[in-house]
Write a protein that holds these residues in place. Structure first.
Motif, PDB file in Angstrom:
ATOM      1  N   LEU A  11       0.867  -1.173   0.000  1.00  0.00           N
ATOM      2  CA  LEU A  11       0.000   0.000   0.000  1.00  0.00           C
ATOM      3  C   LEU A  11       0.904   1.224   0.000  1.00  0.00           C
ATOM      4  N   LYS A  12       0.808   2.029  -1.046  1.00  0.00           N
ATOM      5  CA  LYS A  12       1.645   3.247  -1.109  1.00  0.00           C
ATOM      6  C   LYS A  12       0.813   4.433  -0.628  1.00  0.00           C
ATOM      7  N   LEU A  13       1.238   5.001   0.467  1.00  0.00           N
ATOM      8  CA  LEU A  13       0.567   6.188   1.006  1.00  0.00           C
ATOM      9  C   LEU A  13       1.500   7.369   0.828  1.00  0.00           C
ATOM     10  N   SER A  14       1.021   8.411   0.180  1.00  0.00           N
ATOM     11  CA  SER A  14       1.901   9.574   0.026  1.00  0.00           C
ATOM     12  C   SER A  14       1.965  10.304   1.357  1.00  0.00           C
ATOM     13  N   GLY A  15       2.945  11.144   1.497  1.00  0.00           N
ATOM     14  CA  GLY A  15       3.066  11.934   2.715  1.00  0.00           C
ATOM     15  C   GLY A  15       1.799  12.744   2.959  1.00  0.00           C
ATOM     16  N   GLU A  16       1.238  13.256   1.873  1.00  0.00           N
ATOM     17  CA  GLU A  16       0.010  14.054   1.948  1.00  0.00           C
ATOM     18  C   GLU A  16      -1.109  13.331   2.699  1.00  0.00           C
ATOM     19  N   GLY A  53       5.352   7.987   2.012  1.00  0.00           N
ATOM     20  CA  GLY A  53       6.100   9.099   1.444  1.00  0.00           C
ATOM     21  C   GLY A  53       6.483  10.092   2.531  1.00  0.00           C
ATOM     22  N   GLY A  54       6.946  11.245   2.109  1.00  0.00           N
ATOM     23  CA  GLY A  54       7.395  12.248   3.085  1.00  0.00           C
ATOM     24  C   GLY A  54       7.055  13.660   2.680  1.00  0.00           C
ATOM     25  N   GLY A  55       6.323  13.788   1.576  1.00  0.00           N
ATOM     26  CA  GLY A  55       6.058  15.112   0.997  1.00  0.00           C
ATOM     27  C   GLY A  55       5.305  16.060   1.917  1.00  0.00           C
ATOM     28  N   ASN A  56       4.653  15.545   2.961  1.00  0.00           N
ATOM     29  CA  ASN A  56       3.954  16.407   3.921  1.00  0.00           C
ATOM     30  C   ASN A  56       4.933  17.134   4.845  1.00  0.00           C
ATOM     31  N   TRP A  58       8.733  17.291   3.857  1.00  0.00           N
ATOM     32  CA  TRP A  58       9.872  17.811   3.079  1.00  0.00           C
ATOM     33  C   TRP A  58       9.967  17.075   1.752  1.00  0.00           C
ATOM     34  N   ARG A  59      10.298  17.803   0.721  1.00  0.00           N
ATOM     35  CA  ARG A  59      10.580  17.185  -0.579  1.00  0.00           C
ATOM     36  C   ARG A  59      11.941  17.655  -1.053  1.00  0.00           C
ATOM     37  N   GLY A  60      12.725  16.713  -1.562  1.00  0.00           N
ATOM     38  CA  GLY A  60      14.089  17.033  -1.968  1.00  0.00           C
ATOM     39  C   GLY A  60      14.167  18.158  -2.978  1.00  0.00           C
ATOM     40  N   HIS A  61      13.257  18.151  -3.967  1.00  0.00           N
ATOM     41  CA  HIS A  61      13.414  19.152  -5.034  1.00  0.00           C
ATOM     42  C   HIS A  61      13.112  20.561  -4.533  1.00  0.00           C
ATOM     43  N   ALA A  73      19.280  17.484   0.337  1.00  0.00           N
ATOM     44  CA  ALA A  73      17.840  17.734   0.491  1.00  0.00           C
ATOM     45  C   ALA A  73      17.073  16.404   0.406  1.00  0.00           C
ATOM     46  N   ASP A  74      17.524  15.505  -0.437  1.00  0.00           N
ATOM     47  CA  ASP A  74      16.860  14.203  -0.563  1.00  0.00           C
ATOM     48  C   ASP A  74      17.010  13.373   0.712  1.00  0.00           C
ATOM     49  N   TYR A  75      18.164  13.443   1.338  1.00  0.00           N
ATOM     50  CA  TYR A  75      18.322  12.705   2.614  1.00  0.00           C
ATOM     51  C   TYR A  75      17.341  13.237   3.651  1.00  0.00           C
ATOM     52  N   GLY A 134      12.851   5.666   2.436  1.00  0.00           N
ATOM     53  CA  GLY A 134      12.969   5.603   0.978  1.00  0.00           C
ATOM     54  C   GLY A 134      13.799   4.397   0.569  1.00  0.00           C
ATOM     55  N   THR A 135      14.467   4.528  -0.563  1.00  0.00           N
ATOM     56  CA  THR A 135      15.352   3.450  -1.015  1.00  0.00           C
ATOM     57  C   THR A 135      16.709   3.562  -0.324  1.00  0.00           C
ATOM     58  N   GLY A 136      16.902   4.658   0.416  1.00  0.00           N
ATOM     59  CA  GLY A 136      18.213   4.922   1.012  1.00  0.00           C
ATOM     60  C   GLY A 136      19.104   5.706   0.065  1.00  0.00           C
ATOM     61  N   ASN A 137      18.572   6.005  -1.121  1.00  0.00           N
ATOM     62  CA  ASN A 137      19.376   6.724  -2.126  1.00  0.00           C
ATOM     63  C   ASN A 137      18.704   8.017  -2.547  1.00  0.00           C
ATOM     64  N   PRO A 138      19.499   9.090  -2.651  1.00  0.00           N
ATOM     65  CA  PRO A 138      18.925  10.312  -3.203  1.00  0.00           C
ATOM     66  C   PRO A 138      18.572  10.124  -4.678  1.00  0.00           C
ATOM     67  N   TYR A 139      17.822  11.050  -5.218  1.00  0.00           N
ATOM     68  CA  TYR A 139      17.375  11.033  -6.627  1.00  0.00           C
ATOM     69  C   TYR A 139      16.308   9.984  -6.894  1.00  0.00           C
ATOM     70  N   PHE A 140      15.801   9.341  -5.854  1.00  0.00           N
ATOM     71  CA  PHE A 140      14.703   8.395  -6.059  1.00  0.00           C
ATOM     72  C   PHE A 140      13.467   8.907  -5.331  1.00  0.00           C
ATOM     73  N   SER A 141      12.373   8.181  -5.487  1.00  0.00           N
ATOM     74  CA  SER A 141      11.120   8.595  -4.845  1.00  0.00           C
ATOM     75  C   SER A 141      10.571   7.407  -4.065  1.00  0.00           C
ATOM     76  N   THR A 142       9.576   7.682  -3.265  1.00  0.00           N
ATOM     77  CA  THR A 142       8.962   6.569  -2.538  1.00  0.00           C
ATOM     78  C   THR A 142       8.079   5.727  -3.474  1.00  0.00           C
ATOM     79  N   ASP A 143       7.686   6.274  -4.619  1.00  0.00           N
ATOM     80  CA  ASP A 143       6.992   5.435  -5.615  1.00  0.00           C
ATOM     81  C   ASP A 143       7.959   4.367  -6.132  1.00  0.00           C
TER      82      ASP A 143
HETATM   83  N1  UDP Z   1      13.549  10.387  -1.292  1.00  0.00           N
HETATM   84  C1  UDP Z   1      14.787  10.013  -1.775  1.00  0.00           C
HETATM   85  N2  UDP Z   1      15.010   8.715  -2.099  1.00  0.00           N
HETATM   86  C2  UDP Z   1      14.052   7.766  -2.001  1.00  0.00           C
HETATM   87  C3  UDP Z   1      12.773   8.137  -1.535  1.00  0.00           C
HETATM   88  C4  UDP Z   1      12.542   9.456  -1.185  1.00  0.00           C
HETATM   89  O1  UDP Z   1      15.674  10.835  -1.895  1.00  0.00           O
HETATM   90  O2  UDP Z   1      14.325   6.573  -2.297  1.00  0.00           O
HETATM   91  C5  UDP Z   1      13.321  11.776  -0.842  1.00  0.00           C
HETATM   92  C6  UDP Z   1      13.021  12.769  -1.957  1.00  0.00           C
HETATM   93  O3  UDP Z   1      13.658  13.960  -1.652  1.00  0.00           O
HETATM   94  C7  UDP Z   1      11.518  12.927  -1.860  1.00  0.00           C
HETATM   95  C8  UDP Z   1      11.268  12.812  -0.377  1.00  0.00           C
HETATM   96  O4  UDP Z   1      12.215  11.824   0.056  1.00  0.00           O
HETATM   97  O5  UDP Z   1      11.120  14.191  -2.342  1.00  0.00           O
HETATM   98  C9  UDP Z   1       9.880  12.383   0.027  1.00  0.00           C
HETATM   99  O6  UDP Z   1       9.439  11.271  -0.730  1.00  0.00           O
HETATM  100  P1  UDP Z   1       8.289  11.391  -1.857  1.00  0.00           P
HETATM  101  O7  UDP Z   1       8.378  12.740  -2.507  1.00  0.00           O
HETATM  102  O8  UDP Z   1       8.372  10.194  -2.712  1.00  0.00           O
HETATM  103  O9  UDP Z   1       6.999  11.340  -0.944  1.00  0.00           O
HETATM  104  P2  UDP Z   1       5.447  11.484  -1.374  1.00  0.00           P
HETATM  105  O10 UDP Z   1       5.380  12.274  -2.647  1.00  0.00           O
HETATM  106  O11 UDP Z   1       4.914  10.113  -1.571  1.00  0.00           O
HETATM  107  O12 UDP Z   1       4.826  12.153  -0.201  1.00  0.00           O
END
Ligand code: UDP
Length: 241
Positions: A11-16, A53-56, A58-61, A73-75, A134-143
């Motif tokens: 189940l993928k739940l976004s930070g939102e 997720g974590g967008g609620n 912080w978001r790396g971008h 920022a991604d960490y 996350g994946t433990g790596n920057p430049y990726f997403s929780t999707d």
């Molecule tokens: N992130 C990352 N690597 C990952 C997963 C997440 O660097 O493998 C960072 C990235 O900066 C992202 C933030 O964690 O913007 C929050 O995750 P995401 O935006 O996927 O959350 P959601 O949009 O689901 O709330």
């Protein structure tokens, strides 16, 4: 009684989804509503892994736009997912649902490290596993994390819970009244048409590993159970439907 269509789900739940109407921070009442539904599905005997997720928080971008180094920022974004995971764990356990949080970033005092075989064992024992960090790596997403873990633990499906969007449309239904919803799509359609389901890394990983997704509206009560029981709500991507 409802008969589940899937045995093991991500189940993928976004930070939102943790934030309620403000779109920011963590709101325990909002989490409680989700937990009621997760509990219902858990009681059907479905093995549940959750990616938060974590967008609620912080978001790396966004950090990058403010002049920070992207990786740094991604960490911070990955750490945000750990806070959400702990909040979700707390509410689940207050509702007698056994859980484990596993994080890809080592943090021994707060959560187990991610160990694939151990995650599978927890699921087999009926524990809900929450994947954090996350994946433990920057430049990726929780999707991407959801697609990766789904492949690793052999999940039958990824349930992409969306806030107030009930599936995948050919245009943004909030701005275009002619927008129509797809019932079924292939991963290739999503990538080729540039549809906003997941980011392209996550989509191609799901395609390469034949992982079906169901995109559905989280904000309608009972929807998680409906999707798990195979009701045709939302949009199915991939699979052989
Ligand atoms: N992130 C990352 N690597 C990952 C997963 C997440 O660097 O493998 C960072 C990235 O900066 C992202 C933030 O964690 O913007 C929050 O995750 P995401 O935006 O996927 O959350 P959601 O949009 O689901 O709330």
């Amino acid at each position: 009684m409802d008969k589940p269509k899937y045995k093991r789900i991500i189940l993928k739940l976004s930070g939102e989804a943790m934030a309620g109407n403000e779109g920011f921070g963590i709101k325990p009442q909002t989490i409680q509503t989700m937990v009621d539904e997760i509990k219902e599905v858990h009681a059907l005997g479905v093995e549940i892994a959750i990616v938060v997720g974590g967008g609620n928080i912080w978001r790396g971008h966004i950090g990058e736009e403010m002049g920070m180094e992207r990786a740094q920022a991604d960490y911070m974004g990955m750490l945000a997912t750990v806070m959400n995971a702990l909040a979700l764990q707390d509410v689940l356990e207050n509702n007698q649902v056994p859980t484990r949080v596993q994080t890809a970033l080592e943090m021994r005092q707060v959560a187990e490290p991610y160990i694939r075989r151990r995650a599978i064992r927890h699921l087999e024992k009926g524990r809900v596993v929450i994947f954090a960090g996350g994946t433990g790596n920057p430049y990726f997403s929780t999707d991407t994390l959801a697609a990766l873990r789904a492949a690793e633990i052999n999940a039958d499906v990824i349930l992409m819970a969306k806030n107030n969007v009930d599936g995948v449309y050919n245009a943004d239904p909030r701005h275009d009244e002619t927008a129509t919803k797809f019932d079924n799509l292939s991963h290739m359609d999503v990538i080729a048409k540039g549809l906003k389901v997941m980011d392209s890394t996550a989509s191609s990983l799901s395609m390469d590993n034949d992982i079906p997704l169901v995109v559905f509206n989280l904000n309608e009560s009972g929807n998680i159970r409906r999707v798990v029981c195979g009701e045709n709500i939302g949009t199915v991507v991939g699979g052989h439907e």
